[in-house]
Design an enzyme around this catalytic site. Structure first.
Site, PDB file in Angstrom:
ATOM      1  N   ASN A 186       0.838  -1.215   0.000  1.00 18.15           N
ATOM      2  CA  ASN A 186       0.000   0.000   0.000  1.00 18.15           C
ATOM      3  C   ASN A 186       0.864   1.252   0.000  1.00 18.15           C
ATOM      4  O   ASN A 186       0.507   2.257  -0.608  1.00 18.15           O
ATOM      5  CB  ASN A 186      -0.950   0.014   1.203  1.00 18.15           C
ATOM      6  CG  ASN A 186      -2.201  -0.806   0.945  1.00 18.15           C
ATOM      7  OD1 ASN A 186      -3.035  -0.426   0.139  1.00 18.15           O
ATOM      8  ND2 ASN A 186      -2.294  -1.945   1.605  1.00 18.15           N
ATOM      9  N   MET A 215       0.833  -2.329  12.119  1.00 19.70           N
ATOM     10  CA  MET A 215       0.165  -3.275  12.984  1.00 19.70           C
ATOM     11  C   MET A 215       0.321  -2.973  14.478  1.00 19.70           C
ATOM     12  O   MET A 215       0.118  -3.836  15.322  1.00 19.70           O
ATOM     13  CB  MET A 215       0.652  -4.704  12.670  1.00 19.70           C
ATOM     14  CG  MET A 215       0.483  -5.106  11.212  1.00 19.70           C
ATOM     15  SD  MET A 215      -1.160  -4.774  10.525  1.00 19.70           S
ATOM     16  CE  MET A 215      -2.047  -6.204  11.116  1.00 19.70           C
ATOM     17  N   ILE A 262      -0.921  -0.387  17.657  1.00 22.22           N
ATOM     18  CA  ILE A 262      -2.004   0.547  17.965  1.00 22.22           C
ATOM     19  C   ILE A 262      -1.406   1.832  18.540  1.00 22.22           C
ATOM     20  O   ILE A 262      -0.648   1.794  19.520  1.00 22.22           O
ATOM     21  CB  ILE A 262      -3.011  -0.093  18.945  1.00 22.22           C
ATOM     22  CG1 ILE A 262      -3.681  -1.288  18.261  1.00 22.22           C
ATOM     23  CG2 ILE A 262      -4.066   0.927  19.388  1.00 22.22           C
ATOM     24  CD1 ILE A 262      -4.561  -2.113  19.161  1.00 22.22           C
ATOM     25  N   LEU A 263      -1.738   2.961  17.922  1.00 20.31           N
ATOM     26  CA  LEU A 263      -1.208   4.243  18.404  1.00 20.31           C
ATOM     27  C   LEU A 263      -2.001   4.681  19.639  1.00 20.31           C
ATOM     28  O   LEU A 263      -3.224   4.542  19.690  1.00 20.31           O
ATOM     29  CB  LEU A 263      -1.323   5.300  17.301  1.00 20.31           C
ATOM     30  CG  LEU A 263      -0.419   5.065  16.086  1.00 20.31           C
ATOM     31  CD1 LEU A 263      -0.802   6.002  14.938  1.00 20.31           C
ATOM     32  CD2 LEU A 263       1.061   5.239  16.442  1.00 20.31           C
ATOM     33  N   ASN A 310      -6.312   5.335   8.092  1.00 14.25           N
ATOM     34  CA  ASN A 310      -5.876   3.934   8.133  1.00 14.25           C
ATOM     35  C   ASN A 310      -6.607   3.142   7.056  1.00 14.25           C
ATOM     36  O   ASN A 310      -7.736   3.442   6.714  1.00 14.25           O
ATOM     37  CB  ASN A 310      -6.210   3.332   9.507  1.00 14.25           C
ATOM     38  CG  ASN A 310      -5.780   1.881   9.627  1.00 14.25           C
ATOM     39  OD1 ASN A 310      -4.685   1.507   9.181  1.00 14.25           O
ATOM     40  ND2 ASN A 310      -6.623   1.042  10.217  1.00 14.25           N
ATOM     41  N   HIS A 336      -8.026  -0.644   6.299  1.00 16.15           N
ATOM     42  CA  HIS A 336      -8.354  -1.873   7.025  1.00 16.15           C
ATOM     43  C   HIS A 336      -8.982  -2.871   6.044  1.00 16.15           C
ATOM     44  O   HIS A 336      -9.882  -2.502   5.277  1.00 16.15           O
ATOM     45  CB  HIS A 336      -9.319  -1.554   8.167  1.00 16.15           C
ATOM     46  CG  HIS A 336      -9.598  -2.743   9.031  1.00 16.15           C
ATOM     47  ND1 HIS A 336      -8.654  -3.268   9.888  1.00 16.15           N
ATOM     48  CD2 HIS A 336     -10.692  -3.525   9.141  1.00 16.15           C
ATOM     49  CE1 HIS A 336      -9.165  -4.327  10.500  1.00 16.15           C
ATOM     50  NE2 HIS A 336     -10.389  -4.508  10.061  1.00 16.15           N
ATOM     51  N   SER A 346     -11.591  -0.809   3.688  1.00 16.47           N
ATOM     52  CA  SER A 346     -12.103   0.498   4.120  1.00 16.47           C
ATOM     53  C   SER A 346     -10.948   1.416   4.470  1.00 16.47           C
ATOM     54  O   SER A 346      -9.952   0.979   5.060  1.00 16.47           O
ATOM     55  CB  SER A 346     -12.960   0.355   5.390  1.00 16.47           C
ATOM     56  OG  SER A 346     -13.922  -0.656   5.272  1.00 16.47           O
ATOM     57  N   GLU A 396      -9.156   7.143  18.876  1.00 14.46           N
ATOM     58  CA  GLU A 396      -8.605   6.307  19.954  1.00 14.46           C
ATOM     59  C   GLU A 396      -9.210   4.910  19.960  1.00 14.46           C
ATOM     60  O   GLU A 396      -8.620   3.971  20.473  1.00 14.46           O
ATOM     61  CB  GLU A 396      -8.867   6.975  21.299  1.00 14.46           C
ATOM     62  CG  GLU A 396      -7.910   8.118  21.558  1.00 14.46           C
ATOM     63  CD  GLU A 396      -8.005   8.646  22.966  1.00 14.46           C
ATOM     64  OE1 GLU A 396      -8.167   7.839  23.902  1.00 14.46           O
ATOM     65  OE2 GLU A 396      -7.917   9.876  23.116  1.00 14.46           O
ATOM     66  N   ASP A 442     -10.139   0.890  14.810  1.00 16.75           N
ATOM     67  CA  ASP A 442     -10.883   0.671  13.560  1.00 16.75           C
ATOM     68  C   ASP A 442     -12.315   1.227  13.606  1.00 16.75           C
ATOM     69  O   ASP A 442     -13.231   0.641  13.018  1.00 16.75           O
ATOM     70  CB  ASP A 442     -10.921  -0.835  13.203  1.00 16.75           C
ATOM     71  CG  ASP A 442      -9.525  -1.405  12.995  1.00 16.75           C
ATOM     72  OD1 ASP A 442      -8.632  -0.645  12.591  1.00 16.75           O
ATOM     73  OD2 ASP A 442      -9.330  -2.605  13.268  1.00 16.75           O
ATOM     74  N   GLU A 453      -7.375  -2.488  -2.385  1.00 17.45           N
ATOM     75  CA  GLU A 453      -6.743  -1.560  -1.423  1.00 17.45           C
ATOM     76  C   GLU A 453      -5.855  -0.576  -2.170  1.00 17.45           C
ATOM     77  O   GLU A 453      -5.876   0.629  -1.924  1.00 17.45           O
ATOM     78  CB  GLU A 453      -5.909  -2.328  -0.393  1.00 17.45           C
ATOM     79  CG  GLU A 453      -6.721  -3.159   0.573  1.00 17.45           C
ATOM     80  CD  GLU A 453      -5.862  -3.802   1.660  1.00 17.45           C
ATOM     81  OE1 GLU A 453      -4.839  -3.228   2.052  1.00 17.45           O
ATOM     82  OE2 GLU A 453      -6.224  -4.893   2.130  1.00 17.45           O
TER      83      GLU A 453
HETATM   84  C1  GAR Z   1      -3.081  -4.728   4.141  1.00 22.36           C
HETATM   85  O1  GAR Z   1      -3.960  -5.728   3.722  1.00 22.36           O
HETATM   86  C2  GAR Z   1      -3.764  -3.796   5.120  1.00 22.36           C
HETATM   87  O2  GAR Z   1      -5.109  -3.566   4.834  1.00 22.36           O
HETATM   88  C3  GAR Z   1      -3.609  -4.553   6.410  1.00 22.36           C
HETATM   89  O3  GAR Z   1      -2.309  -5.085   6.354  1.00 22.36           O
HETATM   90  C4  GAR Z   1      -1.956  -5.326   4.986  1.00 22.36           C
HETATM   91  C5  GAR Z   1      -0.630  -4.648   4.742  1.00 22.36           C
HETATM   92  O4  GAR Z   1      -0.127  -4.936   3.462  1.00 22.36           O
HETATM   93  N1  GAR Z   1      -3.803  -3.707   7.549  1.00 22.36           N
HETATM   94  C6  GAR Z   1      -4.339  -4.120   8.695  1.00 22.36           C
HETATM   95  O5  GAR Z   1      -4.671  -5.259   8.890  1.00 22.36           O
HETATM   96  C7  GAR Z   1      -4.446  -3.038   9.747  1.00 22.36           C
HETATM   97  N2  GAR Z   1      -5.225  -3.511  10.837  1.00 22.36           N
HETATM   98  P1  GAR Z   1       1.017  -4.047   2.825  1.00 22.36           P
HETATM   99  O6  GAR Z   1       2.144  -3.943   3.865  1.00 22.36           O
HETATM  100  O7  GAR Z   1       1.453  -4.802   1.620  1.00 22.36           O
HETATM  101  O8  GAR Z   1       0.434  -2.711   2.501  1.00 22.36           O
END
Ligand code: GAR
Length: 190
Positions: A20, A91, A93-94, A108, A110, A137, A143, A146, A175
């Site tokens: 991403n 991954m 949590i801030l 973010n 998700h 999404s 805080e 998601d 995404e």
């Molecule tokens: C993506 O699928 C993103 O939506 C997910 O991690 C992957 C990262 O892929 N994010 C989450 O699960 C956040 N809770 P990438 O490093 O190739 O972008």
């Protein structure tokens, strides 16, 4: 002269692969995009995405030290005049304190059709529940995990033949398509 006048200075936070991030970098280079990515931060110094960012001549910062990650990151965000943070596969949590101190928007991505399946293992849960659709999404970070306002969503059909891997692949493709769109949509409506 500024190379990208009028673009918002953006930091992307990642934890791993960074696909991403790549799509956001690609987008940011377009003349009519609204962001300029100036900093990539990771809680995993070995994240593959950091190498890509560095090769793209973007400043990177990796720190796996839980106790000072947020404060060090806040200093850098200030130093580089960051207006917007995009979490892209980040991954960790801030904390509420971080969100308050940064005081500017954080987005973010998700891998689910929020409010469904907050947290982890989204595709596994969608398949198990025999959902007809999965998706991704982009939402504002608050805080509460998601749970911030959704800016853009797109769905994909779950086929009988899908498994977690095939679904992940399909969702990842959308995404890459919707994160850049969502960022520009969000900035346009600020
Ligand atoms: C993506 O699928 C993103 O939506 C997910 O991690 C992957 C990262 O892929 N994010 C989450 O699960 C956040 N809770 P990438 O490093 O190739 O972008």
């Amino acid at each position: 002269m500024e190379k990208y006048p009028g673009k918002k200075n953006t930091a992307v936070f990642i934890s791993g692969r960074g696909s991403n991030l790549k799509s956001l970098i690609k987008h940011s280079k377009k003349k009519n995009s609204l962001i300029k990515i100036v900093l990539v931060i990771s809680n995993n110094p070995d994240a593959e995405g950091l190498k890509y960012a560095s090769n793209s001549k973007i400043k990177i910062y990796g720190n796996k030290n839980k106790s000072n990650f947020e404060n060090k990151s806040l200093n850098l965000l200030k130093k580089y005049n960051i207006d917007l943070i995009c979490l892209a596969g980040f991954m960790k949590i801030l904390s509420g304190n971080f969100i308050k101190k940064f005081s500017k928007p954080i987005l973010n991505i998700h891998p689910s059709l929020l409010p469904k399946y907050k947290g982890l293992n989204t595709h596994e849960r969608a398949i198990k529940n025999m959902d007809r659709f999965a998706g991704a999404s982009i939402h504002k970070v608050t805080e509460k995990l998601d749970s911030g306002k959704v800016i853009l969503q797109k769905k994909v059909k779950i086929l009988k033949s899908d498994n977690v891997r095939s679904l992940e692949k399909k969702v990842l493709k959308i995404e890459h398509e919707i994160y850049p769109k969502a960022v520009d949509k969000f900035l346009t409506n600020l």
